[in-house]
Write a protein that holds these residues in place. Structure first.
Motif, short mmCIF file in Angstrom:
data_model
loop_
_atom_site.label_atom_id
_atom_site.label_comp_id
_atom_site.label_asym_id
_atom_site.label_seq_id
_atom_site.Cartn_x
_atom_site.Cartn_y
_atom_site.Cartn_z
N PRO A 113 43.32 38.34 55.36
CA PRO A 113 44.68 37.82 55.35
C PRO A 113 45.60 38.73 54.54
O PRO A 113 45.14 39.59 53.81
N GLY A 114 46.89 38.52 54.70
CA GLY A 114 47.86 39.32 53.97
C GLY A 114 49.21 39.30 54.66
O GLY A 114 49.45 38.51 55.57
N LEU A 115 50.10 40.18 54.21
CA LEU A 115 51.40 40.33 54.84
C LEU A 115 51.16 41.00 56.19
O LEU A 115 50.73 42.16 56.26
N LEU A 164 36.60 34.03 43.07
CA LEU A 164 37.54 35.00 43.60
C LEU A 164 38.92 34.59 43.11
O LEU A 164 39.44 33.55 43.51
N VAL A 165 39.50 35.39 42.24
CA VAL A 165 40.75 34.99 41.58
C VAL A 165 41.72 36.17 41.61
O VAL A 165 41.48 37.21 41.00
N SER A 166 42.81 35.98 42.36
CA SER A 166 43.75 37.08 42.58
C SER A 166 45.17 36.53 42.64
O SER A 166 45.42 35.37 42.34
N GLY A 167 46.10 37.40 43.08
CA GLY A 167 47.49 36.96 43.17
C GLY A 167 47.73 35.93 44.24
O GLY A 167 48.60 35.07 44.10
N GLY A 168 46.94 35.96 45.30
CA GLY A 168 47.17 35.03 46.40
C GLY A 168 46.07 34.02 46.62
O GLY A 168 46.23 33.10 47.42
N HIS A 169 44.94 34.17 45.91
CA HIS A 169 43.79 33.32 46.19
C HIS A 169 43.06 32.94 44.90
O HIS A 169 43.01 33.71 43.95
N CYS A 170 42.50 31.75 44.91
CA CYS A 170 41.68 31.29 43.80
C CYS A 170 40.63 30.36 44.40
O CYS A 170 40.93 29.23 44.78
N GLN A 171 39.39 30.86 44.51
CA GLN A 171 38.34 30.12 45.20
C GLN A 171 37.01 30.29 44.49
O GLN A 171 36.75 31.32 43.88
N ALA A 191 47.90 30.18 43.29
CA ALA A 191 46.77 30.93 42.77
C ALA A 191 47.04 31.31 41.32
O ALA A 191 48.18 31.32 40.87
N ALA A 192 45.98 31.64 40.58
CA ALA A 192 46.13 31.98 39.18
C ALA A 192 47.00 33.23 39.01
O ALA A 192 47.87 33.29 38.12
N GLY A 300 38.50 40.06 42.09
CA GLY A 300 39.93 39.89 42.34
C GLY A 300 40.75 40.45 41.19
O GLY A 300 40.23 40.73 40.11
N GLY A 301 42.04 40.60 41.42
CA GLY A 301 42.91 41.23 40.44
C GLY A 301 42.90 40.58 39.07
O GLY A 301 42.97 41.26 38.04
N VAL A 302 42.81 39.25 39.02
CA VAL A 302 42.83 38.54 37.74
C VAL A 302 41.55 38.79 36.96
O VAL A 302 41.50 38.62 35.74
N ALA A 303 40.50 39.26 37.64
CA ALA A 303 39.25 39.58 36.95
C ALA A 303 39.42 40.76 36.00
O ALA A 303 38.55 41.02 35.16
N ALA A 304 40.55 41.47 36.10
CA ALA A 304 40.82 42.57 35.18
C ALA A 304 41.32 42.08 33.83
O ALA A 304 41.33 42.83 32.85
N ASN A 305 41.73 40.80 33.75
CA ASN A 305 42.23 40.24 32.49
C ASN A 305 41.07 40.08 31.50
O ASN A 305 40.10 39.38 31.78
N LYS A 306 41.19 40.74 30.35
CA LYS A 306 40.07 40.77 29.40
C LYS A 306 39.75 39.41 28.82
O LYS A 306 38.58 39.06 28.60
N THR A 307 40.76 38.59 28.53
CA THR A 307 40.53 37.26 27.98
C THR A 307 39.78 36.39 28.99
O THR A 307 38.84 35.67 28.64
#
Length: 385
Positions: A113-115, A164-171, A191-192, A300-307
């Motif tokens: 999925p996407g734009l 899976l946690v990103s800009g558009g999805h959280c599953q 999404a987160a 996913g992108g949010v997995a880069a957040n260290k906290t």
């Protein structure tokens, strides 16, 4: 053509027509991957063998500067940029890999999925390469790419529990193998990553907001702010970030000093990490009842957040799960994960017809998404999650 391209390089089935899945097993497969689902134009060459995945090249052209003035991704601008950049990015990926097209076993492209305007660009380019070079085409679900992305950094055996946690999805999903995943929980609204970005925008932090909010939170004390906790009465594994987003955006209007903003950023980051951990813990308990081997992957992108990584790693240790996340360069959108997903599909003989269509929506667990949609009005685009 944009001559001021800002590239980044992150190097760390069926087979060719006429070969079946059985003949593909055990072979070394080399796949060109293409990713254009949002605001990165990316191409990568990945080689899959019995030893695991080897990234031969990973080129990413970021459109951040083109969208920064608008505070978010503008689909029309994104699609036009993909058209301008895709050929140069793909050529550079092949050159950096040090191979020619004759060495490829297939070409994989994000088909959704996407734009959808952007997805069509990468998918059309992949079709052209496949036709011109006589290669199998593998249409890849962008989310499936994220699902296997941890396997780019270390060998990870199936099955595993995935957040899976990103800009558009959280599953939350049980991943039994490529093309074999079951949804355990999903967001019922935002999404987160979307919450991170929109709260950051309300705080005047610019785009992309997630990394800016994380940096600001490092000097903050979130105890000052009391943010809402969602879905506490529900016993499932679903997420909700809409209430948090609204409350934090309103509080942002009351911040008068840099310290106020830092404290709010810390509160937001901890609140998101807490909800991710609470719902993941519920999924872990259910998963552990069915599996002796317990592996937990966050991608996913949010997995880069260290906290968030630290919070989830502690949770995995608490419940006896191994913990794995992709290398930071493969957390955000990239083509290496698409190439790997394509290679794994190719190994199983799962290829695509040349007329495969781009899809703005494409759930990983499509059967459950259609039978039990979280968003009841799915519309013509299909089930969202």
């Amino acid at each position: 053509m944009n001559t001021g391209a800002d590239y980044s390089s992150g190097t760390t089935g069926a087979t060719k027509p006429g070969l079946g899945a059985g003949e593909a097993e055990g072979r070394v497969l080399t796949v060109l991957g293409l990713e254009t689902s949002c605001d990165e134009t990316a191409a990568s060459v990945v080689r899959l063998s019995a030893r695991g995945a080897e990234v031969l090249s990973s080129i990413i052209y970021s459109q951040i500067d083109e969208h920064a003035a608008f505070g978010g991704v503008v689909p029309e601008i994104a699609a036009r940029s993909h058209v301008e950049m895709i050929d140069g990015v793909a050529r550079r990926a092949m050159a950096e890999a040090g191979i020619d097209y004759a060495a490829l076993d297939g070409v994989a492209a994000t088909a959704g999925p996407g734009l959808v305007g952007g997805v069509m660009v990468g998918l059309s380019y992949g079709k052209a390469v496949a036709l011109a070079r006589g290669l199998p085409l593998i249409a890849v679900n962008h989310l499936e790419g994220h699902a296997v992305s941890a396997r780019l950094g270390a060998e990870t055996s199936y099955p595993f529990l995935l957040l899976l946690v990103s800009g558009g999805h959280c599953q939350l999903l049980e991943v039994r193998g490529i093309g074999d995943m079951s949804r355990l929980g999903t967001t019922i609204d935002d999404a987160a990553g979307e919450a991170f970005d929109k709260i950051a925008k309300a705080m005047g932090l610019g785009y992309p907001g997630g990394p800016a909010l994380e940096a600001l939170a490092a000097s903050g004390d979130g105890a000052r702010f009391d943010l809402p906790r969602a879905l506490l009465g529900r016993k499932d594994c679903d997420f909700s970030f809409s209430g948090l987003k609204t409350a934090a955006s309103r509080l942002a209007q009351t911040c008068e000093t840099d310290q106020d903003r830092a404290d709010l950023a810390d509160a937001v980051q901890k609140a998101i990490a807490r909800q991710l951990a609470e719902r993941t813990e519920r999924a872990m308990l259910a998963y552990a009842e069915q599996h002796e081997e317990r592996h937990f992957v966050v991608a996913g992108g949010v997995a880069a957040n260290k906290t968030i990584r630290r919070t989830l790693e502690d949770l995995a240790t608490k419940h006896g799960f191994s913990f794995l996340a992709p290398p930071l360069v493969y957390c955000t959108d990239n083509a290496a994960m698409i190439a790997l997903a394509g290679a794994e599909r190719l190994e199983k003989g799962l290829t695509s017809d040349i007329d495969v269509a781009a899809r703005p929506r494409w759930p990983l667990d499509e059967a459950r998404a259609n039978a039990d949609p979280v968003h009841k009005k799915t519309g013509r685009k299909g089930a969202k999650a």
